[in-house]
Write a protein that holds these residues in place. Structure first.
Motif: not given
Length: 216
Positions: A31-35, A40-41, A48-53, A101-106
């Motif tokens: 999860a932290s690598d995904g963050l 960085e994207r 959306p794809d990163i959030y799914k990961k 939650r961070i990814a969801q808010k972004v």
């Protein structure tokens, strides 16, 4: 001296908890690598794809935490106090939830401006997750590992202190530089979630310290 600890000195350790805790730490690192990847994207369409990961890692963490709770209910002997096993599992799961939650808010807020502070905070969370992963692997041998576990939780504390400095500097800059009140709220909310997640990482470090003090 607690009864679990007294019994553990005379009975074989139940080894099933170490692999389960390692599974949770693996989900946290994923999860932290995904963050880090999220901030960085270059193309917002990738979010959306990163959030799914990240969501997938969060669901995996929930499943393992549930397994740990079931094992705690059915196991007579645990490798260390059952409340410490429970706290460690719950706090790691809380870190994964925070990242989600961070990814969801972004994803939901779609901030117009690049969050210049986010990559640094995400890197701190990722580094803290790596320290947790290393510490979990060292739990089995903490009595003979020459203080490796101690180094992990001390580094987690150092990372938390560096995040505090980033947060204090950034919150001031946001209020002085952002003229759009809606964007200000978005940035402040995301920054706050990043800071809360760093604090959750530090809570895991405190639990690891408690275990080390008791058993090393």
């Amino acid at each position: 001296m607690k009864i679990d600890y007294i019994l553990s000195m005379f009975a074989p350790k139940d080894g099933k908890f170490f692999p389960l805790l390692e599974e949770t730490s693996t989900a946290l690192k994923s999860a932290s690598d995904g963050l880090v990847e999220l901030f960085e994207r270059e193309d917002p369409k990738e979010i959306p794809d990163i959030y799914k990961k990240i969501k997938s890692a969060e669901l995996a963490g929930d499943k393992v935490t549930s397994k740990i709770h079931k094992e705690l209910c059915s196991s007579f002997i645990t490798p260390f106090d059952r409340e410490d096993v429970d706290a460690l599992a719950d706090e790691m799961d809380g870190c994964i939830d925070g990242i989600n939650r961070i990814a969801q808010k972004v994803l939901l807020y779609e901030p117009k401006r690049k969050l210049y502070f986010a990559p640094q905070m995400a890197k701190i969370i990722s580094d803290g997750s790596a320290e947790i992963s290393g510490a979990i692997k060292d739990l089995k041998t903490m009595k003979s590992s020459d203080g490796k576990l101690r180094k992990h939780y001390k580094e987690i504390k150092r990372l938390e202190e560096s995040a505090d400095l980033v947060y204090e500097k950034t919150i001031s800059e946001i209020f002085h530089s952002e003229s759009d009140p809606i964007e200000l709220i978005k940035q402040k909310e995301i920054l706050h979630e990043l800071e809360k997640t760093v604090n959750r990482i530090n809570k895991v470090g405190k639990t690891l310290k408690t275990i080390y003090v008791k058993y090393a």
